[in-house]
Design a protein around this motif. Structure first.
Motif, mmCIF file in Angstrom:
data_model
loop_
_atom_site.group_PDB
_atom_site.id
_atom_site.type_symbol
_atom_site.label_atom_id
_atom_site.label_comp_id
_atom_site.label_asym_id
_atom_site.label_seq_id
_atom_site.Cartn_x
_atom_site.Cartn_y
_atom_site.Cartn_z
ATOM 1 N N PRO A 1 0.799 -1.235 0.000
ATOM 2 C CA PRO A 1 0.000 0.000 0.000
ATOM 3 C C PRO A 1 0.832 1.287 0.000
ATOM 4 C CG PRO A 1 -0.224 -1.151 2.094
ATOM 5 C CD PRO A 1 0.527 -2.061 1.176
ATOM 6 N N HIS A 2 1.963 1.303 0.684
ATOM 7 C CA HIS A 2 2.788 2.519 0.687
ATOM 8 C C HIS A 2 3.253 2.842 -0.732
ATOM 9 C CE1 HIS A 2 5.637 5.538 2.053
ATOM 10 N NE2 HIS A 2 6.523 4.969 1.244
ATOM 11 N N GLU A 3 3.740 1.842 -1.440
ATOM 12 C CA GLU A 3 4.185 2.037 -2.822
ATOM 13 C C GLU A 3 3.006 2.348 -3.738
ATOM 14 O OE1 GLU A 3 7.367 2.066 -4.290
ATOM 15 O OE2 GLU A 3 7.937 2.238 -2.184
ATOM 16 N N LEU A 4 1.844 1.745 -3.451
ATOM 17 C CA LEU A 4 0.668 2.020 -4.274
ATOM 18 C C LEU A 4 0.285 3.492 -4.182
ATOM 19 C CD1 LEU A 4 -1.471 0.724 -6.160
ATOM 20 C CD2 LEU A 4 -2.953 0.637 -4.164
ATOM 21 N N LYS A 5 0.309 4.059 -2.977
ATOM 22 C CA LYS A 5 -0.010 5.487 -2.828
ATOM 23 C C LYS A 5 0.898 6.327 -3.710
ATOM 24 C CE LYS A 5 -1.897 5.615 1.821
ATOM 25 N NZ LYS A 5 -1.764 6.169 3.166
ATOM 26 N N LEU A 6 2.157 6.036 -3.654
ATOM 27 C CA LEU A 6 3.143 6.771 -4.430
ATOM 28 C C LEU A 6 2.877 6.631 -5.924
ATOM 29 C CD1 LEU A 6 5.817 8.334 -4.220
ATOM 30 C CD2 LEU A 6 6.975 6.116 -4.190
ATOM 31 N N HIS A 7 2.558 5.420 -6.360
ATOM 32 C CA HIS A 7 2.384 5.177 -7.790
ATOM 33 C C HIS A 7 1.003 5.573 -8.309
ATOM 34 C CE1 HIS A 7 6.233 3.667 -9.115
ATOM 35 N NE2 HIS A 7 6.369 3.189 -7.885
ATOM 36 N N VAL A 8 0.008 5.699 -7.453
ATOM 37 C CA VAL A 8 -1.266 6.281 -7.894
ATOM 38 C C VAL A 8 -1.025 7.742 -8.269
ATOM 39 C CG1 VAL A 8 -3.564 7.060 -7.135
ATOM 40 C CG2 VAL A 8 -2.826 4.713 -6.678
ATOM 41 N N ARG A 9 -0.315 8.445 -7.412
ATOM 42 C CA ARG A 9 0.020 9.847 -7.706
ATOM 43 C C ARG A 9 0.873 9.917 -8.975
ATOM 44 N NH1 ARG A 9 -0.463 14.565 -4.967
ATOM 45 N NH2 ARG A 9 -1.290 13.521 -3.139
ATOM 46 N N GLY A 10 1.829 9.018 -9.097
ATOM 47 C CA GLY A 10 2.661 8.975 -10.304
ATOM 48 C C GLY A 10 1.846 8.680 -11.550
ATOM 49 N N ALA A 11 0.872 7.786 -11.425
ATOM 50 C CA ALA A 11 0.018 7.460 -12.569
ATOM 51 C C ALA A 11 -0.765 8.690 -13.031
ATOM 52 C CB ALA A 11 -0.941 6.318 -12.201
ATOM 53 N N ILE A 12 -1.301 9.431 -12.074
ATOM 54 C CA ILE A 12 -2.004 10.671 -12.426
ATOM 55 C C ILE A 12 -1.033 11.617 -13.135
ATOM 56 C CG2 ILE A 12 -3.113 12.742 -11.468
ATOM 57 C CD1 ILE A 12 -4.999 10.324 -11.427
ATOM 58 N N ASN A 13 0.182 11.752 -12.603
ATOM 59 C CA ASN A 13 1.197 12.604 -13.233
ATOM 60 C C ASN A 13 1.519 12.152 -14.659
ATOM 61 O OD1 ASN A 13 1.409 14.140 -10.919
ATOM 62 N ND2 ASN A 13 3.251 13.115 -10.191
ATOM 63 N N ASN A 14 1.375 10.857 -14.919
ATOM 64 C CA ASN A 14 1.661 10.297 -16.242
ATOM 65 C C ASN A 14 0.445 10.242 -17.152
ATOM 66 O OD1 ASN A 14 4.406 9.957 -15.892
ATOM 67 N ND2 ASN A 14 4.194 7.905 -15.052
ATOM 68 N N GLY A 15 -0.656 10.852 -16.732
ATOM 69 C CA GLY A 15 -1.829 10.940 -17.603
ATOM 70 C C GLY A 15 -2.846 9.833 -17.458
ATOM 71 N N VAL A 16 -2.690 8.968 -16.463
ATOM 72 C CA VAL A 16 -3.684 7.923 -16.228
ATOM 73 C C VAL A 16 -4.887 8.593 -15.559
ATOM 74 C CG1 VAL A 16 -4.158 5.711 -15.108
ATOM 75 C CG2 VAL A 16 -1.849 6.202 -15.954
ATOM 76 N N THR A 17 -6.069 8.324 -16.069
ATOM 77 C CA THR A 17 -7.278 8.925 -15.502
ATOM 78 C C THR A 17 -7.775 8.113 -14.303
ATOM 79 O OG1 THR A 17 -8.801 7.645 -16.872
ATOM 80 C CG2 THR A 17 -7.966 9.741 -17.801
ATOM 81 N N LYS A 18 -8.647 8.728 -13.515
ATOM 82 C CA LYS A 18 -9.269 8.009 -12.400
ATOM 83 C C LYS A 18 -10.017 6.785 -12.909
ATOM 84 C CE LYS A 18 -9.883 12.010 -9.423
ATOM 85 N NZ LYS A 18 -10.857 12.864 -8.728
ATOM 86 N N GLU A 19 -10.670 6.940 -14.051
ATOM 87 C CA GLU A 19 -11.430 5.830 -14.621
ATOM 88 C C GLU A 19 -10.492 4.687 -15.031
ATOM 89 O OE1 GLU A 19 -11.768 9.085 -15.539
ATOM 90 O OE2 GLU A 19 -13.702 9.449 -14.551
ATOM 91 N N GLU A 20 -9.336 5.023 -15.563
ATOM 92 C CA GLU A 20 -8.369 3.981 -15.936
ATOM 93 C C GLU A 20 -7.787 3.306 -14.703
ATOM 94 O OE1 GLU A 20 -6.704 5.614 -20.214
ATOM 95 O OE2 GLU A 20 -6.018 6.627 -18.388
ATOM 96 N N ILE A 21 -7.551 4.064 -13.648
ATOM 97 C CA ILE A 21 -7.096 3.461 -12.388
ATOM 98 C C ILE A 21 -8.154 2.489 -11.875
ATOM 99 C CG2 ILE A 21 -6.576 3.939 -9.957
ATOM 100 C CD1 ILE A 21 -5.200 6.548 -10.963
ATOM 101 N N GLN A 22 -9.407 2.917 -11.946
ATOM 102 C CA GLN A 22 -10.510 2.054 -11.527
ATOM 103 C C GLN A 22 -10.502 0.742 -12.327
ATOM 104 O OE1 GLN A 22 -14.498 3.213 -12.829
ATOM 105 N NE2 GLN A 22 -15.206 2.868 -10.725
ATOM 106 N N GLU A 23 -10.336 0.836 -13.630
ATOM 107 C CA GLU A 23 -10.339 -0.364 -14.472
ATOM 108 C C GLU A 23 -9.163 -1.277 -14.167
ATOM 109 O OE1 GLU A 23 -12.769 -1.491 -16.415
ATOM 110 O OE2 GLU A 23 -13.921 0.263 -15.795
ATOM 111 N N VAL A 24 -7.998 -0.687 -13.947
ATOM 112 C CA VAL A 24 -6.824 -1.496 -13.588
ATOM 113 C C VAL A 24 -7.098 -2.255 -12.295
ATOM 114 C CG1 VAL A 24 -4.416 -1.393 -12.795
ATOM 115 C CG2 VAL A 24 -5.115 -0.092 -14.816
#
Length: 126
Positions: free
Chosen positions: A73-96
Motif C-alpha cells: 500500500p505505501h508504494e501504491l499510494k506513491l504510484h497512484v500519484r505517479g500514474a495521475i502525473n503520467n496521464g492515467v485517468t481516475k477511470e483507468e485506475i478504476q479499471e486497472v
C-alpha cells in the motif's frame, strides 16, 4: 554506479513521483540505505523506465497492477500519484484495479481501491 543512468533516472523519477518526494528520499538517505536509493534511481528509473518500448502512462498502469498483487500500500499510494502525473485517468485506475480483483484476488483489489481513493481524494483537495 553509472552516473549518466543515475542522472537520467533521477529526471524520470522526479517527473513521475514529484521532485519533492524524490529529493527528500535522496537527501534523507543514510549510509545504510543510500545504496538502495542509488540502485532504484539508476536501475529502475534510469535503465527500465527510460526504455522507449512503453510510454510512462502504460508503465504506471502496469505498476498499479503489480503493486496490488504484491500488496504494497505505501508504494501504491506513491504510484497512484505517479500514474495521475503520467496521464492515467481516475477511470483507468478504476479499471486497472477491477482487473486486479480477478487476477490478484478481491481482498487485494479492495485494499488497493481504498488506498487509491485516499490519494485521489488528496489530489482533489490540492
Amino acid at each position: 554506479m553509472n552516473k549518466e543512468k543515475f542522472e537520467k533516472g533521477l529526471e524520470i523519477r522526479r517527473s513521475v513521483l514529484g521532485a519533492d518526494y524524490v529529493d527528500n528520499s535522496i537527501n534523507n538517505a543514510t549510509d545504510f540505505n543510500m545504496p538502495m536509493q542509488e540502485l532504484v534511481t539508476e536501475y529502475c528509473w534510469g535503465e527500465v523506465w527510460a526504455r522507449p518500448g512503453l510510454p510512462k502512462k502504460t508503465r504506471s498502469m502496469i505498476n498499479l497492477a503489480m503493486i496490488t498483487a504484491l500488496n504494497r500500500p505505501h508504494e501504491l499510494k506513491l504510484h497512484v500519484r505517479g500514474a495521475i502525473n503520467n496521464g492515467v485517468t481516475k477511470e483507468e485506475i478504476q479499471e486497472v484495479l477491477l482487473q486486479t480483483a480477478i487476477y490478484c484476488g478481491v481482498p487485494a483489489a479492495i485494499d488497493s481501491f481504498r488506498t487509491a481513493k485516499e490519494v485521489l481524494d488528496e489530489i482533489d483537495k490540492e
